[in-house]
Design a protein around this motif. Structure first.
Motif, PDB file in Angstrom:
ATOM      1  N   TYR A  17      14.403 -71.441   2.923  1.00  0.00           N
ATOM      2  CA  TYR A  17      15.057 -70.456   2.050  1.00  0.00           C
ATOM      3  C   TYR A  17      14.346 -70.251   0.717  1.00  0.00           C
ATOM      4  O   TYR A  17      14.882 -69.612  -0.178  1.00  0.00           O
ATOM      5  CB  TYR A  17      16.496 -70.900   1.777  1.00  0.00           C
ATOM      6  CG  TYR A  17      17.298 -71.100   3.032  1.00  0.00           C
ATOM      7  CD1 TYR A  17      17.873 -70.006   3.677  1.00  0.00           C
ATOM      8  CD2 TYR A  17      17.451 -72.363   3.602  1.00  0.00           C
ATOM      9  CE1 TYR A  17      18.593 -70.176   4.846  1.00  0.00           C
ATOM     10  CE2 TYR A  17      18.170 -72.538   4.771  1.00  0.00           C
ATOM     11  CZ  TYR A  17      18.742 -71.444   5.388  1.00  0.00           C
ATOM     12  OH  TYR A  17      19.442 -71.605   6.543  1.00  0.00           O
ATOM     13  N   LEU A  20      12.735 -66.097  -1.891  1.00  0.00           N
ATOM     14  CA  LEU A  20      12.917 -64.995  -0.938  1.00  0.00           C
ATOM     15  C   LEU A  20      12.281 -63.692  -1.390  1.00  0.00           C
ATOM     16  O   LEU A  20      12.084 -62.791  -0.584  1.00  0.00           O
ATOM     17  CB  LEU A  20      14.406 -64.774  -0.669  1.00  0.00           C
ATOM     18  CG  LEU A  20      15.133 -65.930   0.016  1.00  0.00           C
ATOM     19  CD1 LEU A  20      16.542 -65.526   0.386  1.00  0.00           C
ATOM     20  CD2 LEU A  20      14.379 -66.382   1.259  1.00  0.00           C
ATOM     21  N   ARG A  26       6.683 -65.519   1.889  1.00  0.00           N
ATOM     22  CA  ARG A  26       7.660 -65.426   2.976  1.00  0.00           C
ATOM     23  C   ARG A  26       6.995 -65.033   4.292  1.00  0.00           C
ATOM     24  O   ARG A  26       7.298 -65.582   5.342  1.00  0.00           O
ATOM     25  CB  ARG A  26       8.773 -64.409   2.648  1.00  0.00           C
ATOM     26  CG  ARG A  26       9.657 -64.802   1.481  1.00  0.00           C
ATOM     27  CD  ARG A  26      10.341 -66.129   1.638  1.00  0.00           C
ATOM     28  NE  ARG A  26      11.040 -66.273   2.902  1.00  0.00           N
ATOM     29  CZ  ARG A  26      11.715 -67.353   3.249  1.00  0.00           C
ATOM     30  NH1 ARG A  26      11.790 -68.387   2.422  1.00  0.00           N
ATOM     31  NH2 ARG A  26      12.312 -67.441   4.411  1.00  0.00           N
ATOM     32  N   GLU A  39      21.329 -62.557   5.969  1.00  0.00           N
ATOM     33  CA  GLU A  39      22.192 -62.853   4.837  1.00  0.00           C
ATOM     34  C   GLU A  39      23.501 -62.091   4.927  1.00  0.00           C
ATOM     35  O   GLU A  39      23.549 -60.956   5.399  1.00  0.00           O
ATOM     36  CB  GLU A  39      21.473 -62.570   3.504  1.00  0.00           C
ATOM     37  CG  GLU A  39      20.989 -61.163   3.292  1.00  0.00           C
ATOM     38  CD  GLU A  39      20.070 -61.060   2.066  1.00  0.00           C
ATOM     39  OE1 GLU A  39      18.993 -60.453   2.189  1.00  0.00           O
ATOM     40  OE2 GLU A  39      20.424 -61.584   0.995  1.00  0.00           O
ATOM     41  N   VAL A  90      16.290 -69.717  -3.973  1.00  0.00           N
ATOM     42  CA  VAL A  90      15.855 -68.433  -3.403  1.00  0.00           C
ATOM     43  C   VAL A  90      15.262 -67.506  -4.463  1.00  0.00           C
ATOM     44  O   VAL A  90      14.507 -66.595  -4.145  1.00  0.00           O
ATOM     45  CB  VAL A  90      17.006 -67.708  -2.666  1.00  0.00           C
ATOM     46  CG1 VAL A  90      17.631 -68.621  -1.630  1.00  0.00           C
ATOM     47  CG2 VAL A  90      18.049 -67.163  -3.624  1.00  0.00           C
ATOM     48  N   ARG A 159      13.614 -60.170   6.074  1.00  0.00           N
ATOM     49  CA  ARG A 159      14.962 -60.233   5.492  1.00  0.00           C
ATOM     50  C   ARG A 159      15.512 -58.873   5.044  1.00  0.00           C
ATOM     51  O   ARG A 159      16.647 -58.501   5.339  1.00  0.00           O
ATOM     52  CB  ARG A 159      14.957 -61.184   4.289  1.00  0.00           C
ATOM     53  CG  ARG A 159      16.300 -61.301   3.570  1.00  0.00           C
ATOM     54  CD  ARG A 159      16.204 -62.251   2.387  1.00  0.00           C
ATOM     55  NE  ARG A 159      15.277 -61.780   1.390  1.00  0.00           N
ATOM     56  CZ  ARG A 159      15.631 -61.059   0.319  1.00  0.00           C
ATOM     57  NH1 ARG A 159      16.879 -60.752   0.092  1.00  0.00           N
ATOM     58  NH2 ARG A 159      14.721 -60.641  -0.522  1.00  0.00           N
TER      59      ARG A 159
END
Lengths: 268, 268
Positions: A17, A20, A26, A39, A90, A159
């Protein structure tokens, strides 16, 4: 279930995590471990429902009870942290209080994904994750059966794409072309009429390009430049969305995709 | 023309461009001075063409010649800075190399804006600038004549909205309701059929809600919760965009707005 309170944002167990908003970090971290992040309660539930296997779940203290109904059968660790720990980990405040890390599945091949499809979208070089997510959401909602991505199209499981899609990236089957130059030819041989969306004035209005009983592939190009000339040339028909005359020369790609999928659902 | 090289990012003359990602700072600074920012050559040209008066222009050295054709008649100062100065000033790398600060114009009233309009969009509490910009772009391109904003809808002239709209916020006339509770009634008295867009299953399919020869106001609600119950109740008809049955319960508001404007243009 396996609930673990963690107080140190640098704890190795929370490594999925970390930072982010650091896109480069990432990308390499997620590729290395074959993971993706979801999320928010709704999206995490959809990932579970779609059969993705969790690596772990991260809940802030205030939200720790929210997924209790599914945690009974949950094998992966559930980390509970303070808001402040989550934020340091994050890199921003996660006001939804729920993050989950999932194992990716092997992607199906293009022939597998289009085998029983009648309507597909084909995304050439859409580089913005928000746009990829938005197009998946519209396509899934408007009767498209599958998506095919050019090699350079942004990752639907990044994400931001997952979030904007509201989980449509889990339900709309997709695959990636291995070869940009010849990929469209394979789709045509599978029986799809290739419809290239373009704002060009000499393109045919979209409603005239799609008819009942066909198999259609709607092709969308990158945010700035649209489809490559190679793909425009390979298409069976170049279609435009009819627009009003004004100081606006085109729609953004997510608006164009929403309208095109809608028109295809209506007409074909 | 009045070209000035500036080497210090803290120079007072560059104050219009400071910390562009600090939303709170920008909101108060822009309100205080009645200014807004445009970025990129195309959008800056559109603001000029729409008659907005520049306060100043900021060019990076590499892009300093790009607007030479309009600078002959330009009264406002043109600041030229190094990339590094620009980045320190605004807080990120401005790869387009062009920013301009403009004076806002007084907003027209709602009656002025809708007087000759046949199709309008009414945005209740759309709080995301990206979404406001995207809806303006679609509306302007798809034959909508004007936009009306509820008091809490995000500002169409905020930098991010301007950018995403590609300048459509300059060409699509808009006004703001002074009273959220009674504003819709005034629109109805002006002859508009109020069509509330909602994913509710018992709403009528949009194509059945709009007909040739009417005057229509399409109402869109906030990203999370949609329209308020008050506005839903006040509408003449609640309409939904027909969707496929799947694990997707709604479209995002920009996709819904694009499709609804398209359908209205096609049908009415």
């Amino acid at each position: 279930m396996n609930v673990i309170e963690v107080a140190d944002p640098a704890d190795e167990r929370l490594a999925d995590y970390v930072r982010l908003r650091d896109t480069n970090l990432r990308r390499s971290l997620e590729a290395k471990h074959g993971l993706f992040l979801a999320e928010g309660e709704k999206v995490v539930r959809r990932a579970l429902r779609a059969g993705y296997q969790p690596r772990s779940l991260l809940l802030t203290r205030r939200r720790r009870r929210v997924l209790d109904d599914v945690l009974d059968t949950f094998q992966a660790p559930v980390y509970v942290v303070d808001d402040a720990v989550a934020e340091q980990l994050v890199g921003f405040h996660i006001h939804r209080g729920i993050l989950a890390s999932f194992h990716r599945k092997p992607l199906p091949t293009v022939p597998e994904v289009v085998a029983s499809a009648r309507r597909i979208v084909v995304l050439e070089d859409i580089v913005d994750h928000t746009n990829v997510g938005a197009i998946f959401r519209s396509a899934a909602g408007l009767g498209v059966d599958a998506a095919v991505l050019a090699p350079r199209c942004a990752d639907p499981l990044y994400r931001r794409a997952v979030k904007v899609s509201m989980g449509a990236v889990f339900t709309l089957p997709y695959a990636r072309l291995t070869d940009w130059a010849s990929g469209l030819e394979d789709l045509r041989r599978s029986g799809f009429t290739l419809v290239a969306l373009t704002p060009a004035a000499d393109a045919v209005p979209l409603p005239e390009a799609v008819h009942r009983d066909g198999k259609y592939a709607l092709l969308f190009g990158s945010e700035g430049d649209g489809l490559s000339s190679r793909w425009l040339d390979q298409a069976d028909v170049r279609a435009r969305i009819p627009m009003a005359v004004r100081d606006v020369d085109s729609l953004n790609v997510t608006a164009a995709a929403a309208i095109a999928c809608y028109e295809l659902m209506r007409s074909a």
